[in-house]
Design a protein around this motif. Structure first.
Motif, PDB file in Angstrom:
ATOM      1  N   GLY A  83     -66.575 -62.322 -33.558  1.00 33.78           N
ATOM      2  CA  GLY A  83     -65.966 -60.995 -33.483  1.00 33.78           C
ATOM      3  C   GLY A  83     -66.796 -60.041 -34.300  1.00 33.78           C
ATOM      4  N   SER A  84     -66.113 -59.121 -34.938  1.00 32.67           N
ATOM      5  CA  SER A  84     -66.836 -58.179 -35.779  1.00 32.67           C
ATOM      6  C   SER A  84     -67.381 -58.858 -37.024  1.00 32.67           C
ATOM      7  CB  SER A  84     -65.902 -57.031 -36.192  1.00 32.67           C
ATOM      8  OG  SER A  84     -64.751 -57.539 -36.866  1.00 32.67           O
ATOM      9  N   ALA A  85     -66.687 -59.918 -37.493  1.00 35.57           N
ATOM     10  CA  ALA A  85     -67.129 -60.658 -38.670  1.00 35.57           C
ATOM     11  C   ALA A  85     -67.937 -61.875 -38.241  1.00 35.57           C
ATOM     12  CB  ALA A  85     -65.924 -61.083 -39.502  1.00 35.57           C
ATOM     13  N   ALA A  86     -68.648 -62.471 -39.197  1.00 40.21           N
ATOM     14  CA  ALA A  86     -69.441 -63.663 -38.921  1.00 40.21           C
ATOM     15  C   ALA A  86     -68.530 -64.830 -38.582  1.00 40.21           C
ATOM     16  CB  ALA A  86     -70.314 -64.000 -40.128  1.00 40.21           C
ATOM     17  N   GLN A  87     -69.037 -65.742 -37.748  1.00 43.65           N
ATOM     18  CA  GLN A  87     -68.255 -66.909 -37.360  1.00 43.65           C
ATOM     19  C   GLN A  87     -68.125 -67.865 -38.541  1.00 43.65           C
ATOM     20  OE1 GLN A  87     -68.562 -68.199 -33.130  1.00 43.65           O
ATOM     21  NE2 GLN A  87     -70.618 -67.346 -33.286  1.00 43.65           N
ATOM     22  N   HIS A  88     -66.981 -68.491 -38.633  1.00 44.34           N
ATOM     23  CA  HIS A  88     -66.641 -69.338 -39.769  1.00 44.34           C
ATOM     24  C   HIS A  88     -66.223 -70.706 -39.240  1.00 44.34           C
ATOM     25  CE1 HIS A  88     -64.093 -70.944 -43.033  1.00 44.34           C
ATOM     26  NE2 HIS A  88     -64.829 -70.201 -43.843  1.00 44.34           N
ATOM     27  N   ARG A  89     -66.888 -71.768 -39.705  1.00 44.60           N
ATOM     28  CA  ARG A  89     -66.547 -73.116 -39.260  1.00 44.60           C
ATOM     29  C   ARG A  89     -66.014 -73.935 -40.439  1.00 44.60           C
ATOM     30  NH1 ARG A  89     -67.696 -76.208 -34.890  1.00 44.60           N
ATOM     31  NH2 ARG A  89     -69.362 -74.840 -34.130  1.00 44.60           N
ATOM     32  N   THR A  90     -64.922 -74.638 -40.182  1.00 44.76           N
ATOM     33  CA  THR A  90     -64.339 -75.523 -41.194  1.00 44.76           C
ATOM     34  C   THR A  90     -64.230 -76.927 -40.618  1.00 44.76           C
ATOM     35  OG1 THR A  90     -63.028 -73.734 -42.187  1.00 44.76           O
ATOM     36  CG2 THR A  90     -62.345 -75.989 -42.659  1.00 44.76           C
ATOM     37  N   VAL A  91     -64.877 -77.871 -41.273  1.00 46.84           N
ATOM     38  CA  VAL A  91     -64.769 -79.281 -40.905  1.00 46.84           C
ATOM     39  C   VAL A  91     -63.890 -79.969 -41.946  1.00 46.84           C
ATOM     40  CG1 VAL A  91     -66.003 -81.471 -40.674  1.00 46.84           C
ATOM     41  CG2 VAL A  91     -66.974 -79.380 -39.693  1.00 46.84           C
ATOM     42  N   SER A  92     -62.824 -80.599 -41.475  1.00 48.53           N
ATOM     43  CA  SER A  92     -61.901 -81.297 -42.366  1.00 48.53           C
ATOM     44  C   SER A  92     -61.970 -82.793 -42.105  1.00 48.53           C
ATOM     45  CB  SER A  92     -60.458 -80.809 -42.153  1.00 48.53           C
ATOM     46  OG  SER A  92     -60.352 -79.417 -42.362  1.00 48.53           O
ATOM     47  N   VAL A  93     -62.024 -83.567 -43.155  1.00 49.36           N
ATOM     48  CA  VAL A  93     -61.959 -85.021 -43.074  1.00 49.36           C
ATOM     49  C   VAL A  93     -60.803 -85.469 -43.953  1.00 49.36           C
ATOM     50  CG1 VAL A  93     -63.094 -87.200 -43.634  1.00 49.36           C
ATOM     51  CG2 VAL A  93     -64.407 -85.351 -42.576  1.00 49.36           C
ATOM     52  N   VAL A  94     -59.855 -86.173 -43.355  1.00 47.84           N
ATOM     53  CA  VAL A  94     -58.686 -86.678 -44.084  1.00 47.84           C
ATOM     54  C   VAL A  94     -58.659 -88.198 -43.934  1.00 47.84           C
ATOM     55  CG1 VAL A  94     -56.173 -86.591 -44.317  1.00 47.84           C
ATOM     56  CG2 VAL A  94     -57.433 -84.548 -43.579  1.00 47.84           C
ATOM     57  N   PHE A  95     -58.543 -88.895 -45.047  1.00 48.50           N
ATOM     58  CA  PHE A  95     -58.479 -90.353 -44.959  1.00 48.50           C
ATOM     59  C   PHE A  95     -57.502 -90.918 -45.983  1.00 48.50           C
ATOM     60  CE2 PHE A  95     -61.873 -89.609 -48.056  1.00 48.50           C
ATOM     61  CZ  PHE A  95     -61.614 -90.556 -49.044  1.00 48.50           C
ATOM     62  N   ARG A  96     -57.020 -92.113 -45.673  1.00 46.08           N
ATOM     63  CA  ARG A  96     -56.106 -92.833 -46.571  1.00 46.08           C
ATOM     64  C   ARG A  96     -56.744 -94.148 -46.984  1.00 46.08           C
ATOM     65  NH1 ARG A  96     -52.741 -97.098 -46.575  1.00 46.08           N
ATOM     66  NH2 ARG A  96     -53.236 -97.584 -44.403  1.00 46.08           N
ATOM     67  N   THR A  97     -56.660 -94.449 -48.260  1.00 41.10           N
ATOM     68  CA  THR A  97     -57.042 -95.755 -48.755  1.00 41.10           C
ATOM     69  C   THR A  97     -55.923 -96.226 -49.676  1.00 41.10           C
ATOM     70  OG1 THR A  97     -58.624 -96.998 -50.118  1.00 41.10           O
ATOM     71  CG2 THR A  97     -58.465 -94.645 -50.541  1.00 41.10           C
ATOM     72  N   SER A  98     -55.222 -97.267 -49.243  1.00 41.98           N
ATOM     73  CA  SER A  98     -54.028 -97.759 -49.934  1.00 41.98           C
ATOM     74  C   SER A  98     -53.019 -96.620 -50.072  1.00 41.98           C
ATOM     75  CB  SER A  98     -54.398 -98.365 -51.292  1.00 41.98           C
ATOM     76  OG  SER A  98     -53.259 -98.955 -51.909  1.00 41.98           O
TER      77      SER A  98
END
Length: 299
Positions: free
Chosen positions: A243-258
């Motif tokens: 759009g008028s602003a710069a593109q923004h990318r968010t990569v999320s990693v969610v994990f469970r250990t015990s």
């Protein structure tokens, strides 16, 4: 009559011994019942790491390349991180880092949550599974794309039910990532995916926008379940439309250990609105960070 008191005494002693024997048996029988009502086992982790010290300095420099352009005093401030507010550091901690450069900005946020079950019949691990399942369900991951041979992939029974199709993928569109099973004839232009003529200036339809190479099969970069991180894990990838602003990318990693759930958010925003943050690079670095955090918890 002289023997009557003795007989009475003997009868009383016999009655007392019988009563004592029954009482002892009753007391003995009650113990197994008490021991059998044992509480569920606690989780593996009793504490959490110091969040702002959880990422090695060398890794932070790789995640935040723009920080190297800053003066040393500002670099130290960036790498120090900003701790998240928390009321109980044994239950939840977090930290965030951000670097601003002339060409782009990068940010990293990590969150550690140690799940504790207050129900003696439910273990900490089981409660953590429930919390993680809600997070994965809320991510609304798309159904797996069809493999190149066109056969349908069976749904993983361990994943939450009701994962609908049609979620915006890593490139912000509602269909599958180009080259990951999408039908090239279904594109509006009718060109094959990866054709040099199918891309445009903002990378909206070119495979290179998602880290692939035009004319070659693209990797699966859409949001998905991860099989090699912790006990359970998923990856989400969201690109803010141009759009008028710069593109923004968010990569999320969610994990469970015990009984610990870790959330990683890695963001990138180029200075120019015509540039698209590289999905492949962000995903690879976010997953590599997740592996380092798993190892840190295991120490």
């Amino acid at each position: 009559m002289a023997y009557v008191p003795g007989a009475v005494l003997i009868a009383a002693l016999v009655a007392g011994c019988s009563a004592g024997t029954e009482g002892d048996a009753s007391a003995t029988d009650s113990k197994p019942g008490t021991l059998s009502a044992s509480a569920a086992p606690p989780g593996k982790y009793r504490t959490l790491p110091e969040a702002c010290r959880a990422i090695p300095l060398a890794t932070l420099k790789d995640l935040l390349p723009g920080a190297a352009q800053l003066p040393e005093a500002q670099q130290a401030q960036v790498y120090e991180g900003t701790p998240a507010g928390t009321f109980d550091t044994d239950r939840r901690v977090g930290c965030s880092w951000k670097s601003e450069a002339a060409d782009a900005s990068r940010g990293v946020t990590i969150d550690f949550e140690r799940v504790v079950s207050y129900d003696p019949a439910v273990s900490d691990d089981d409660r953590a599974r429930e919390v993680y399942a809600k997070k994965e369900g809320a991510a609304d991951l798309p159904s797996p794309s069809l493999p190149p041979d066109g056969t349908e992939t069976e749904k993983d029974p361990a994943s939450p039910e009701g994962s609908p199709t049609g979620k915006a993928g890593a490139d912000g569109k509602t269909d599958a990532t180009p080259g990951a099973g999408a039908d090239p004839e279904s594109s509006p232009s009718g060109d094959a995916a990866g054709s040099p003529d199918s891309g445009d200036a903002d990378g909206g339809t070119d495979d290179t926008a998602d880290g692939g190479t035009a004319g070659s099969p693209a990797e699966n970069l859409q949001p998905r379940v991860l099989d090699t991180l912790g006990d359970s894990a998923f990856l989400d990838d969201l690109l803010t439309p141009a759009g008028s602003a710069a593109q923004h990318r968010t990569v999320s990693v969610v994990f469970r250990t015990s009984n610990v759930i870790v959330t990683i958010e890695y963001t990138a925003q180029p200075a120019l609105s015509t540039e698209v943050p590289d999905s492949k690079e962000l995903q690879e670095k976010a997953q590599a960070l997740g592996e380092k955090l798993v190892d840190g918890l295991s120490e």
